[in-house]
Design a protein around this motif. Structure first.
Motif, PDB file in Angstrom:
ATOM      1  N   ILE A 278     -21.498  92.138  72.872  1.00 13.57           N
ATOM      2  CA  ILE A 278     -23.061  92.772  72.093  1.00 13.57           C
ATOM      3  C   ILE A 278     -22.860  93.148  70.401  1.00 13.57           C
ATOM      4  O   ILE A 278     -24.220  93.321  69.263  1.00 13.57           O
ATOM      5  CB  ILE A 278     -23.673  94.092  73.269  1.00 13.57           C
ATOM      6  CG1 ILE A 278     -25.201  94.061  73.101  1.00 13.57           C
ATOM      7  CG2 ILE A 278     -22.060  94.946  72.519  1.00 13.57           C
ATOM      8  CD1 ILE A 278     -25.845  95.150  73.374  1.00 13.57           C
ATOM      9  N   VAL A 279     -21.252  93.529  70.405  1.00 10.38           N
ATOM     10  CA  VAL A 279     -21.332  93.601  68.424  1.00 10.38           C
ATOM     11  C   VAL A 279     -20.727  93.217  68.127  1.00 10.38           C
ATOM     12  O   VAL A 279     -18.964  93.295  67.607  1.00 10.38           O
ATOM     13  CB  VAL A 279     -20.712  95.567  68.471  1.00 10.38           C
ATOM     14  CG1 VAL A 279     -22.286  96.411  68.230  1.00 10.38           C
ATOM     15  CG2 VAL A 279     -20.034  95.256  69.566  1.00 10.38           C
ATOM     16  N   PRO A 280     -20.508  91.469  67.675  1.00 15.33           N
ATOM     17  CA  PRO A 280     -19.920  90.716  67.808  1.00 15.33           C
ATOM     18  C   PRO A 280     -19.175  90.808  66.080  1.00 15.33           C
ATOM     19  O   PRO A 280     -19.487  91.232  65.411  1.00 15.33           O
ATOM     20  CB  PRO A 280     -20.787  89.686  67.717  1.00 15.33           C
ATOM     21  CG  PRO A 280     -21.875  89.811  68.061  1.00 15.33           C
ATOM     22  CD  PRO A 280     -22.191  90.995  67.956  1.00 15.33           C
ATOM     23  N   GLY A 281     -17.791  90.220  65.800  1.00 19.82           N
ATOM     24  CA  GLY A 281     -17.360  90.450  64.636  1.00 19.82           C
ATOM     25  C   GLY A 281     -16.718  91.675  64.548  1.00 19.82           C
ATOM     26  O   GLY A 281     -16.202  91.831  62.828  1.00 19.82           O
ATOM     27  N   VAL A 282     -16.941  93.203  65.401  1.00 17.22           N
ATOM     28  CA  VAL A 282     -16.967  94.362  64.930  1.00 17.22           C
ATOM     29  C   VAL A 282     -15.109  94.755  65.129  1.00 17.22           C
ATOM     30  O   VAL A 282     -15.462  94.826  66.365  1.00 17.22           O
ATOM     31  CB  VAL A 282     -17.859  95.259  64.718  1.00 17.22           C
ATOM     32  CG1 VAL A 282     -17.740  96.904  65.478  1.00 17.22           C
ATOM     33  CG2 VAL A 282     -19.116  94.715  63.985  1.00 17.22           C
ATOM     34  N   PRO A 283     -14.051  95.138  64.424  1.00 15.77           N
ATOM     35  CA  PRO A 283     -13.075  95.610  65.250  1.00 15.77           C
ATOM     36  C   PRO A 283     -13.704  96.557  66.186  1.00 15.77           C
ATOM     37  O   PRO A 283     -14.638  97.632  66.559  1.00 15.77           O
ATOM     38  CB  PRO A 283     -12.770  95.634  63.622  1.00 15.77           C
ATOM     39  CG  PRO A 283     -13.630  96.142  62.821  1.00 15.77           C
ATOM     40  CD  PRO A 283     -14.345  95.609  63.248  1.00 15.77           C
ATOM     41  N   LYS A 284     -11.870  96.631  67.146  1.00 12.20           N
ATOM     42  CA  LYS A 284     -12.319  97.035  68.374  1.00 12.20           C
ATOM     43  C   LYS A 284     -12.941  98.746  68.174  1.00 12.20           C
ATOM     44  O   LYS A 284     -13.734  99.376  69.149  1.00 12.20           O
ATOM     45  CB  LYS A 284     -11.360  96.747  69.155  1.00 12.20           C
ATOM     46  CG  LYS A 284     -11.254  97.674  71.053  1.00 12.20           C
ATOM     47  CD  LYS A 284      -9.960  97.170  71.080  1.00 12.20           C
ATOM     48  CE  LYS A 284      -9.987  98.192  72.510  1.00 12.20           C
ATOM     49  NZ  LYS A 284      -8.392  98.215  73.575  1.00 12.20           N
ATOM     50  N   ASN A 285     -12.112  99.392  67.070  1.00 16.72           N
ATOM     51  CA  ASN A 285     -12.341 100.784  66.665  1.00 16.72           C
ATOM     52  C   ASN A 285     -13.098 101.191  66.822  1.00 16.72           C
ATOM     53  O   ASN A 285     -13.773 102.513  66.331  1.00 16.72           O
ATOM     54  CB  ASN A 285     -11.179 101.631  66.153  1.00 16.72           C
ATOM     55  CG  ASN A 285     -11.007 101.010  64.498  1.00 16.72           C
ATOM     56  OD1 ASN A 285     -11.579  99.436  64.658  1.00 16.72           O
ATOM     57  ND2 ASN A 285     -11.251 101.886  63.519  1.00 16.72           N
ATOM     58  N   LEU A 286     -14.370 100.224  65.731  1.00 16.67           N
ATOM     59  CA  LEU A 286     -15.431 100.077  65.611  1.00 16.67           C
ATOM     60  C   LEU A 286     -16.247  99.768  66.091  1.00 16.67           C
ATOM     61  O   LEU A 286     -17.940 100.042  65.931  1.00 16.67           O
ATOM     62  CB  LEU A 286     -15.894  99.303  64.223  1.00 16.67           C
ATOM     63  CG  LEU A 286     -14.343 100.199  63.039  1.00 16.67           C
ATOM     64  CD1 LEU A 286     -14.745  99.432  61.586  1.00 16.67           C
ATOM     65  CD2 LEU A 286     -15.028 101.940  62.688  1.00 16.67           C
ATOM     66  N   ARG A 287     -16.587  99.562  67.729  1.00 14.87           N
ATOM     67  CA  ARG A 287     -17.907  98.727  68.241  1.00 14.87           C
ATOM     68  C   ARG A 287     -18.558  99.941  68.799  1.00 14.87           C
ATOM     69  O   ARG A 287     -19.863  99.732  68.661  1.00 14.87           O
ATOM     70  CB  ARG A 287     -17.443  98.146  69.737  1.00 14.87           C
ATOM     71  CG  ARG A 287     -16.109  96.742  69.097  1.00 14.87           C
ATOM     72  CD  ARG A 287     -15.537  95.960  70.478  1.00 14.87           C
ATOM     73  NE  ARG A 287     -14.986  95.616  69.939  1.00 14.87           N
ATOM     74  CZ  ARG A 287     -13.692  94.532  70.913  1.00 14.87           C
ATOM     75  NH1 ARG A 287     -13.531  95.839  72.172  1.00 14.87           N
ATOM     76  NH2 ARG A 287     -13.321  94.132  70.407  1.00 14.87           N
ATOM     77  N   GLY A 288     -17.570 101.098  69.624  1.00  7.50           N
ATOM     78  CA  GLY A 288     -18.973 101.686  69.743  1.00  7.50           C
ATOM     79  C   GLY A 288     -20.508 103.109  68.839  1.00  7.50           C
ATOM     80  O   GLY A 288     -20.793 102.497  69.150  1.00  7.50           O
ATOM     81  N   PRO A 289     -18.674 103.283  67.768  1.00 11.73           N
ATOM     82  CA  PRO A 289     -20.000 104.200  67.165  1.00 11.73           C
ATOM     83  C   PRO A 289     -21.160 103.123  65.370  1.00 11.73           C
ATOM     84  O   PRO A 289     -21.391 103.489  65.709  1.00 11.73           O
ATOM     85  CB  PRO A 289     -18.583 104.370  65.511  1.00 11.73           C
ATOM     86  CG  PRO A 289     -17.471 104.294  66.299  1.00 11.73           C
ATOM     87  CD  PRO A 289     -17.478 103.312  67.879  1.00 11.73           C
ATOM     88  N   THR A 290     -20.304 102.000  65.696  1.00 14.89           N
ATOM     89  CA  THR A 290     -21.324 100.845  65.166  1.00 14.89           C
ATOM     90  C   THR A 290     -22.931 100.687  66.101  1.00 14.89           C
ATOM     91  O   THR A 290     -23.709 100.652  65.145  1.00 14.89           O
ATOM     92  CB  THR A 290     -20.922  99.679  64.961  1.00 14.89           C
ATOM     93  OG1 THR A 290     -19.468  99.525  64.060  1.00 14.89           O
ATOM     94  CG2 THR A 290     -21.501  98.831  64.431  1.00 14.89           C
ATOM     95  N   LEU A 291     -22.483 100.869  67.390  1.00 14.40           N
ATOM     96  CA  LEU A 291     -23.904 100.209  67.963  1.00 14.40           C
ATOM     97  C   LEU A 291     -24.286 102.002  67.843  1.00 14.40           C
ATOM     98  O   LEU A 291     -25.773 101.795  67.896  1.00 14.40           O
ATOM     99  CB  LEU A 291     -22.931  99.823  69.274  1.00 14.40           C
ATOM    100  CG  LEU A 291     -24.495  99.402  70.625  1.00 14.40           C
ATOM    101  CD1 LEU A 291     -25.156  98.071  69.772  1.00 14.40           C
ATOM    102  CD2 LEU A 291     -24.641  98.892  71.537  1.00 14.40           C
ATOM    103  N   VAL A 292     -23.721 103.049  68.097  1.00 16.66           N
ATOM    104  CA  VAL A 292     -24.392 104.358  68.266  1.00 16.66           C
ATOM    105  C   VAL A 292     -25.094 104.228  66.804  1.00 16.66           C
ATOM    106  O   VAL A 292     -26.153 104.446  66.751  1.00 16.66           O
ATOM    107  CB  VAL A 292     -23.409 104.741  68.968  1.00 16.66           C
ATOM    108  CG1 VAL A 292     -24.392 106.349  68.320  1.00 16.66           C
ATOM    109  CG2 VAL A 292     -22.773 105.121  69.799  1.00 16.66           C
ATOM    110  N   ALA A 293     -24.450 104.118  65.306  1.00 13.22           N
ATOM    111  CA  ALA A 293     -25.188 103.835  63.910  1.00 13.22           C
ATOM    112  C   ALA A 293     -26.321 103.064  64.200  1.00 13.22           C
ATOM    113  O   ALA A 293     -27.485 104.305  64.397  1.00 13.22           O
ATOM    114  CB  ALA A 293     -24.457 104.341  63.367  1.00 13.22           C
ATOM    115  N   ASP A 294     -26.376 102.367  64.550  1.00 10.57           N
ATOM    116  CA  ASP A 294     -26.936 101.352  64.721  1.00 10.57           C
ATOM    117  C   ASP A 294     -28.228 101.307  65.634  1.00 10.57           C
ATOM    118  O   ASP A 294     -29.801 101.031  65.187  1.00 10.57           O
ATOM    119  CB  ASP A 294     -26.593  99.604  65.089  1.00 10.57           C
ATOM    120  CG  ASP A 294     -26.408  99.282  63.772  1.00 10.57           C
ATOM    121  OD1 ASP A 294     -25.913  99.497  62.240  1.00 10.57           O
ATOM    122  OD2 ASP A 294     -25.107  98.335  64.289  1.00 10.57           O
TER     123      ASP A 294
END
Length: 525
Positions: A278-294
């Motif tokens: 669901i967050v393609p191309g995003v490093p593993k340690n950034l998946r959660g915070p990236t989706l929450v921020a978006d």
């Protein structure tokens, strides 16, 4: 007769009295002893003075070239230190977040300490008396050695602390942002506001994954530091997802992941962790915070520039490392599982107590807890003064490494530190919480949330503009150049310093429930 009398007198003066022969010999031994004692004392005194005034011992012995060189070098160091503390003092905070400079400080501290010790040892070498007995020679060496150890201590502490701080800095902050380019020369170029998402993660030992039970978007004016805190409840439902794979999977709003996960906002972080597609191309340690921020950016229609995630259980370690946080408690709050209570009044809370204060739902509800969390963060920010930070430096650095993660790049830190100093020194902080009755978390009016968020930011900017204009008018009047808008009471209709110009003044009308409120006014003091 004269010659004989004179010769006899000379022989009499030259020959010691028989009764004083032993006494004279003993007196000579005592004189030698006194001379040696005075020699050691003088040598140590000269060495001590040379410790704090390089070259003094050399000049005392007439070694002018070496003495003047050391003295000049010493005063150059003093002048450099005074210049840094006075002239460059405004830049010290910005320099303190540059790893390269921190490395230079670490190495420089060690080198300077070694050079200083060498000056002390050499000073003693040239002034120490010769021919001393082994015991006194050893005693002199021991005293000089002790002086060197005492001298090395502050340099060693400075090098170790600086290296510890640099390690924490480089661990928490990455060299660059993987998704955003930062112009280090002018990071706020054309950027009126920077939006930083503050997340409190609840990675409890009895559950799998992370729940972001605290979610606040801090929108900061890059000119003035005025900040608007937009807080969202953890149980928000039916919210839209950002464009791309998230919206394709949840076109009608986030629906969670099975019956055990009904689709609350605090589940988004975990969902991204277990569904990387669901967050393609995003490093593993950034998946959660990236989706929450978006997702939060989509809900509020405000771009999220960066995030800071704080592990709430590690948060207690930070407070313990600070030595506790002082806060006013309005009503009794049950604490722990043994029937303890956090009593009303001004209290100093330590780690677990502060964590319970910010997380307890035994008094009030989730929304009351959100308010306490904002007040707790405000108290920590106010009380994290340089003295407390320096005296608890290593424990704070260790706790920070364990507790905080972020995507803020290192090259943004100097500008961000400068901005944070504005926030701490007089900037207005307002807070808007999207809680009942303002919204209904189960079926929120997203359009209303977006409108209120935009209005809160616009109101903050309007106050910033008015304050900037008032300050400019006041400065013009003070300089003898009134522009016609200033009044005897100060700039503006009420005067620059009048009570009605303060957002938290008692003369100000109570804000509407759908307006952001001053954090200073909402937190007990």
């Amino acid at each position: 007769m004269g010659k004989m009398r004179g010769g006899r007198e000379n022989r009499t003066l030259a020959t010691p009295h028989p009764g004083r022969a032993g006494s004279g010999s003993g007196g000579g031994a005592r004189d030698d002893k006194i001379t040696r004692e005075r020699g050691v004392a003088s040598a140590l005194a000269l060495t001590f003075i040379s410790t704090f005034l390089w070259g003094f011992a050399h000049l005392w012995l007439g070694r002018r070239k070496a003495g003047l060189f050391l003295l000049g070098l010493y005063w150059c160091m003093v002048a450099a230190l005074v210049t840094v503390v006075t002239v460059f003092r405004p830049h010290l905070l910005q320099w303190s977040v540059r790893p390269g400079l921190l490395t230079a400080v670490t190495v420089g501290s060690l080198v300077l300490g070694l050079v200083w010790v060498a000056v002390v040892i050499r000073s003693y070498q040239i002034v120490r008396p010769r021919g001393l007995p082994a015991v006194r020679r050893t005693a002199g060496h021991v005293m000089v050695g002790a002086l060197c150890v005492l001298l090395c201590a502050p340099f060693g502490w400075a090098a170790r602390s600086t290296n510890t701080y640099r390690d924490a800095l480089t661990t928490v902050f990455q060299p660059s942002s993987p998704t955003r380019h930062v112009n280090a020369e002018d990071p706020w170029a054309g950027k009126r506001r920077v939006n930083i998402l503050l997340l409190g993660g609840d990675a409890a030992g009895n559950r799998v994954g992370v729940r972001t039970d605290s979610m606040t978007l801090a929108s900061v004016d890059t000119r003035t530091g005025d900040t608007v805190l937009l807080s969202l409840p953890r149980n928000l439902e039916d919210f839209p997802m950002p464009a791309g794979p998230p919206r394709e999977r949840f076109p009608n709003g986030f629906a969670g992941d099975g019956p055990q996960h009904p689709g609350l906002l605090n589940e988004v972080y975990d969902y991204a962790e277990y569904h990387p597609e669901i967050v393609p191309g995003v490093p593993k340690n950034l998946r959660g915070p990236t989706l929450v921020a978006d997702t939060i950016g989509e809900i509020l229609d405000q771009p999220v520039d960066y995030y800071i995630l704080v592990d709430m259980f590690g948060f207690a370690d930070i407070i313990d490392a600070m030595g506790g946080v002082k806060i006013k408690i309005d009503e009794p709050i049950p604490y722990g599982q043994r029937g303890d209570v956090l009593r009303p009044g001004h209290r100093t809370l330590h780690g677990k107590e502060a964590l319970w204060y910010g997380r307890s739902r035994n008094v009030g509800d989730d929304y009351t807890r959100m308010g306490r969390q904002k007040c707790l963060l405000r108290a920590i920010a106010q009380q994290a003064n340089p003295h407390r930070v320096l005296t608890r430096f290593e424990s704070l650095a260790a706790a920070t490494k364990r507790t905080i993660s972020t995507d803020i790049p290192r090259n943004l830190l100097p500008a961000l530190v400068q901005l944070s100093s504005k926030v701490k020194n007089g900037a207005e902080i307002t807070s808007l919480q999207f809680v009942p009755p303002l919204i209904t978390p189960g079926s929120p009016d997203i359009d209303k949330m977006r409108r209120l968020a935009a209005e809160a930011i616009a109101d903050s900017e309007a106050r910033s503009n008015a304050s900037t204009t008032a300050n400019a008018n006041g400065a013009a009047e003070a300089a003898g150049r009134p522009d016609g808008s200033a009044t005897p009471g100060g700039s503006g209709p009420n005067g620059a310093g009048s009570a009605s110009s303060s957002p938290s003044s008692s003369a100000s009308p109570s804000p509407s429930p759908d307006k952001a409120r001053s954090l200073a006014a909402t937190c007990p003091s």
